[in-house]
Design a protein around this motif. Structure first.
Motif, PDB file in Angstrom:
ATOM      1  N   ARG A   6       0.858  -1.186   0.000  1.00 24.41           N
ATOM      2  CA  ARG A   6       0.000   0.000   0.000  1.00 24.41           C
ATOM      3  C   ARG A   6       0.895   1.237   0.000  1.00 24.41           C
ATOM      4  O   ARG A   6       1.868   1.319   0.755  1.00 24.41           O
ATOM      5  CB  ARG A   6      -0.898  -0.011   1.234  1.00 24.41           C
ATOM      6  CG  ARG A   6      -1.660   1.288   1.488  1.00 24.41           C
ATOM      7  CD  ARG A   6      -2.347   1.239   2.838  1.00 24.41           C
ATOM      8  NE  ARG A   6      -2.861   2.554   3.217  1.00 24.41           N
ATOM      9  CZ  ARG A   6      -4.147   2.803   3.445  1.00 24.41           C
ATOM     10  NH1 ARG A   6      -5.036   1.843   3.342  1.00 24.41           N
ATOM     11  NH2 ARG A   6      -4.536   4.015   3.796  1.00 24.41           N
ATOM     12  N   ARG A   7       0.547   2.199  -0.831  1.00 27.54           N
ATOM     13  CA  ARG A   7       1.303   3.447  -0.933  1.00 27.54           C
ATOM     14  C   ARG A   7       0.547   4.549  -0.205  1.00 27.54           C
ATOM     15  O   ARG A   7      -0.625   4.784  -0.471  1.00 27.54           O
ATOM     16  CB  ARG A   7       1.495   3.837  -2.406  1.00 27.54           C
ATOM     17  CG  ARG A   7       2.289   5.109  -2.655  1.00 27.54           C
ATOM     18  CD  ARG A   7       2.348   5.374  -4.162  1.00 27.54           C
ATOM     19  NE  ARG A   7       3.213   6.473  -4.496  1.00 27.54           N
ATOM     20  CZ  ARG A   7       2.851   7.760  -4.530  1.00 27.54           C
ATOM     21  NH1 ARG A   7       1.594   8.090  -4.223  1.00 27.54           N
ATOM     22  NH2 ARG A   7       3.713   8.703  -4.864  1.00 27.54           N
ATOM     23  N   ASP A   8       1.219   5.212   0.732  1.00 30.29           N
ATOM     24  CA  ASP A   8       0.610   6.305   1.489  1.00 30.29           C
ATOM     25  C   ASP A   8       1.462   7.563   1.337  1.00 30.29           C
ATOM     26  O   ASP A   8       2.695   7.495   1.341  1.00 30.29           O
ATOM     27  CB  ASP A   8       0.495   5.949   2.973  1.00 30.29           C
ATOM     28  CG  ASP A   8      -0.564   4.893   3.235  1.00 30.29           C
ATOM     29  OD1 ASP A   8      -1.726   5.124   2.883  1.00 30.29           O
ATOM     30  OD2 ASP A   8      -0.212   3.826   3.776  1.00 30.29           O
ATOM     31  N   THR A   9       0.785   8.705   1.227  1.00 30.03           N
ATOM     32  CA  THR A   9       1.467   9.994   1.118  1.00 30.03           C
ATOM     33  C   THR A   9       1.171  10.833   2.354  1.00 30.03           C
ATOM     34  O   THR A   9       0.010  10.995   2.735  1.00 30.03           O
ATOM     35  CB  THR A   9       1.005  10.760  -0.138  1.00 30.03           C
ATOM     36  OG1 THR A   9       1.237   9.944  -1.290  1.00 30.03           O
ATOM     37  CG2 THR A   9       1.765  12.063  -0.287  1.00 30.03           C
ATOM     38  N   ASP A  10       2.216  11.336   2.983  1.00 36.62           N
ATOM     39  CA  ASP A  10       2.060  12.186   4.156  1.00 36.62           C
ATOM     40  C   ASP A  10       1.468  13.528   3.733  1.00 36.62           C
ATOM     41  O   ASP A  10       1.999  14.203   2.846  1.00 36.62           O
ATOM     42  CB  ASP A  10       3.423  12.395   4.831  1.00 36.62           C
ATOM     43  CG  ASP A  10       3.296  13.075   6.181  1.00 36.62           C
ATOM     44  OD1 ASP A  10       2.965  14.276   6.206  1.00 36.62           O
ATOM     45  OD2 ASP A  10       3.540  12.407   7.196  1.00 36.62           O
ATOM     46  N   GLU A  11       0.374  13.905   4.367  1.00 32.84           N
ATOM     47  CA  GLU A  11      -0.307  15.146   3.987  1.00 32.84           C
ATOM     48  C   GLU A  11       0.518  16.383   4.338  1.00 32.84           C
ATOM     49  O   GLU A  11       0.335  17.444   3.725  1.00 32.84           O
ATOM     50  CB  GLU A  11      -1.670  15.228   4.677  1.00 32.84           C
ATOM     51  CG  GLU A  11      -2.666  14.172   4.207  1.00 32.84           C
ATOM     52  CD  GLU A  11      -4.006  14.298   4.902  1.00 32.84           C
ATOM     53  OE1 GLU A  11      -4.133  15.169   5.792  1.00 32.84           O
ATOM     54  OE2 GLU A  11      -4.921  13.516   4.562  1.00 32.84           O
ATOM     55  N   ASP A  12       1.415  16.283   5.311  1.00 35.31           N
ATOM     56  CA  ASP A  12       2.187  17.449   5.748  1.00 35.31           C
ATOM     57  C   ASP A  12       3.389  17.728   4.856  1.00 35.31           C
ATOM     58  O   ASP A  12       3.590  18.858   4.405  1.00 35.31           O
ATOM     59  CB  ASP A  12       2.646  17.262   7.196  1.00 35.31           C
ATOM     60  CG  ASP A  12       1.474  17.220   8.172  1.00 35.31           C
ATOM     61  OD1 ASP A  12       0.475  17.918   7.901  1.00 35.31           O
ATOM     62  OD2 ASP A  12       1.563  16.495   9.166  1.00 35.31           O
ATOM     63  N   ASP A  13       4.190  16.700   4.596  1.00 33.64           N
ATOM     64  CA  ASP A  13       5.422  16.950   3.833  1.00 33.64           C
ATOM     65  C   ASP A  13       5.447  16.284   2.458  1.00 33.64           C
ATOM     66  O   ASP A  13       6.417  16.420   1.714  1.00 33.64           O
ATOM     67  CB  ASP A  13       6.648  16.515   4.640  1.00 33.64           C
ATOM     68  CG  ASP A  13       6.623  15.029   4.995  1.00 33.64           C
ATOM     69  OD1 ASP A  13       5.854  14.259   4.378  1.00 33.64           O
ATOM     70  OD2 ASP A  13       7.383  14.619   5.891  1.00 33.64           O
ATOM     71  N   GLY A  14       4.395  15.532   2.122  1.00 36.53           N
ATOM     72  CA  GLY A  14       4.328  14.915   0.803  1.00 36.53           C
ATOM     73  C   GLY A  14       5.189  13.678   0.642  1.00 36.53           C
ATOM     74  O   GLY A  14       5.277  13.121  -0.458  1.00 36.53           O
ATOM     75  N   SER A  15       5.828  13.226   1.719  1.00 33.45           N
ATOM     76  CA  SER A  15       6.674  12.038   1.630  1.00 33.45           C
ATOM     77  C   SER A  15       5.823  10.787   1.410  1.00 33.45           C
ATOM     78  O   SER A  15       4.665  10.723   1.839  1.00 33.45           O
ATOM     79  CB  SER A  15       7.523  11.879   2.888  1.00 33.45           C
ATOM     80  OG  SER A  15       6.692  11.714   4.025  1.00 33.45           O
ATOM     81  N   VAL A  16       6.406   9.803   0.742  1.00 35.12           N
ATOM     82  CA  VAL A  16       5.699   8.573   0.393  1.00 35.12           C
ATOM     83  C   VAL A  16       6.237   7.415   1.216  1.00 35.12           C
ATOM     84  O   VAL A  16       7.454   7.293   1.418  1.00 35.12           O
ATOM     85  CB  VAL A  16       5.852   8.268  -1.110  1.00 35.12           C
ATOM     86  CG1 VAL A  16       5.275   6.893  -1.453  1.00 35.12           C
ATOM     87  CG2 VAL A  16       5.161   9.349  -1.938  1.00 35.12           C
ATOM     88  N   LYS A  17       5.346   6.582   1.698  1.00 32.30           N
ATOM     89  CA  LYS A  17       5.712   5.378   2.426  1.00 32.30           C
ATOM     90  C   LYS A  17       4.957   4.189   1.857  1.00 32.30           C
ATOM     91  O   LYS A  17       3.795   4.320   1.448  1.00 32.30           O
ATOM     92  CB  LYS A  17       5.376   5.511   3.918  1.00 32.30           C
ATOM     93  CG  LYS A  17       6.467   6.130   4.769  1.00 32.30           C
ATOM     94  CD  LYS A  17       7.595   5.144   5.008  1.00 32.30           C
ATOM     95  CE  LYS A  17       8.605   5.690   5.998  1.00 32.30           C
ATOM     96  NZ  LYS A  17       9.750   4.754   6.173  1.00 32.30           N
ATOM     97  N   TYR A  18       5.599   3.043   1.823  1.00 30.20           N
ATOM     98  CA  TYR A  18       4.966   1.798   1.407  1.00 30.20           C
ATOM     99  C   TYR A  18       4.941   0.839   2.588  1.00 30.20           C
ATOM    100  O   TYR A  18       5.903   0.751   3.357  1.00 30.20           O
ATOM    101  CB  TYR A  18       5.735   1.154   0.253  1.00 30.20           C
ATOM    102  CG  TYR A  18       5.654   1.915  -1.041  1.00 30.20           C
ATOM    103  CD1 TYR A  18       4.694   1.594  -1.995  1.00 30.20           C
ATOM    104  CD2 TYR A  18       6.539   2.947  -1.308  1.00 30.20           C
ATOM    105  CE1 TYR A  18       4.622   2.296  -3.198  1.00 30.20           C
ATOM    106  CE2 TYR A  18       6.470   3.659  -2.508  1.00 30.20           C
ATOM    107  CZ  TYR A  18       5.508   3.321  -3.437  1.00 30.20           C
ATOM    108  OH  TYR A  18       5.438   4.020  -4.623  1.00 30.20           O
ATOM    109  N   GLY A  19       3.821   0.120   2.719  1.00 29.89           N
ATOM    110  CA  GLY A  19       3.701  -0.868   3.771  1.00 29.89           C
ATOM    111  C   GLY A  19       2.683  -1.920   3.376  1.00 29.89           C
ATOM    112  O   GLY A  19       2.154  -1.901   2.258  1.00 29.89           O
ATOM    113  N   PRO A  20       2.382  -2.866   4.271  1.00 30.29           N
ATOM    114  CA  PRO A  20       1.373  -3.893   3.968  1.00 30.29           C
ATOM    115  C   PRO A  20       0.023  -3.250   3.672  1.00 30.29           C
ATOM    116  O   PRO A  20      -0.375  -2.287   4.334  1.00 30.29           O
ATOM    117  CB  PRO A  20       1.322  -4.726   5.254  1.00 30.29           C
ATOM    118  CG  PRO A  20       2.613  -4.458   5.945  1.00 30.29           C
ATOM    119  CD  PRO A  20       2.979  -3.051   5.606  1.00 30.29           C
TER     120      PRO A  20
END
Length: 270
Positions: free
Chosen positions: A165-179
């Motif tokens: 799953r791809r998630d984008t941080d609303e504050d800094d726009g950084s992207v994280k992937y996790g289960p």
């Protein structure tokens, strides 16, 4: 019993895109003993696994994906282990698909109740059978949490596989992937396991990254796995946890690390 006398079990989550070897990684746990394999996606195939050398006679597929059936299965596994049955691994293959199936079951159950109540009053229920109410997600989240807690307490190895799953941080726009799952369930899953690896293909090699510090969620509480491990099958992960393998004594890893080193040297040279 002292801490030094306890048996250490590997509780693992491997996530990644389609075709990155996650189901195979779990099935290889059959080299350790019996595997109770929750096959949410119906991806288990005896023929291909047998040709890979997996002892498929040790794999028990479980395809009844309901809370009651899964809860009963976990308690049955606990009883069988207590009675001396050689169950080495409990695996949830397609954890994200399992969640979807359980959400659909909760939706159907609640829609059915709403329709039945309306019919009793001689009315037509104003209900969308495809709309998932926030309360239904809460109900499923509690069911998943209960399954996670009871699975974690079993005296056997535990493995979850999931898509990413791809998630984008609303504050800094950084992207994280996790289960892949809801944020609440994802957080619980990652807290319950000791090892999290992101599976991907490196050329023709099946690998998983267990080192943290990148955009891909990862961890190795035991501190024994290579940062990027080739062929991250359950039996090989357990061998590292038991310190039967190390990056220096694992022939497959030594060969893979040499390939990566040559590649880096070529890039520097260019």
């Amino acid at each position: 019993m002292m801490l030094s006398d306890e048996t250490e079990f590997a509780r693992v989550c491997i996530y990644g895109r389609f075709g990155t070897g996650k189901t195979t990684d779990l099935a290889h746990g059959a080299h350790l003993g019996k595997v109770v394999h929750v096959d949410a996606e119906h991806r288990l195939k005896a023929g291909p696994l047998r040709r890979m050398g997996v002892p498929v006679e040790n794999i028990e597929p479980m395809r009844d994906i309901t809370f009651d059936a899964l809860s009963k299965m976990i308690w049955d596994v606990k009883g069988r282990i207590h009675d001396g049955d050689n169950i080495a691994v409990l695996g949830f293959d397609g954890f994200d698909e399992m969640i979807k199936i359980m959400v659909k079951a909760v939706l159907d159950r609640n829609v059915g109740k709403t329709i039945a109540r309306a019919e009793k009053r001689g009315e037509v229920a104003d209900v969308n059978p495809r709309q998932i109410d926030i309360d239904y997600w809460g109900e499923v989240t509690q069911e998943i949490r209960e399954l996670l807690r009871h699975s974690r307490d079993l005296n056997c190895h535990l493995m979850f596989t999931s898509h990413e799953r791809r998630d984008t941080d609303e504050d800094d726009g950084s992207v994280k992937y996790g289960p892949a799952s809801t944020p609440a369930i994802q957080s619980d899953l990652m807290a319950y396991v000791d090892i999290i690896g992101h599976a991907y293909m490196d050329g023709d090699k099946f690998v998983a990254r267990f080192a943290s510090g990148t955009k891909y969620e990862a961890k190795d509480t035991f501190g024994v796995l290579p940062a990027v491990m080739v062929n991250p099958t359950m039996d090989r992960i357990v061998a590292y946890v038991r310190e039967e393998l190390t990056p220096e004594t694992d022939p497959q890893q030594v060969e893979y690390d040499a390939i990566r080193l040559r590649r880096m040297e070529q890039l520097k040279a260019n």
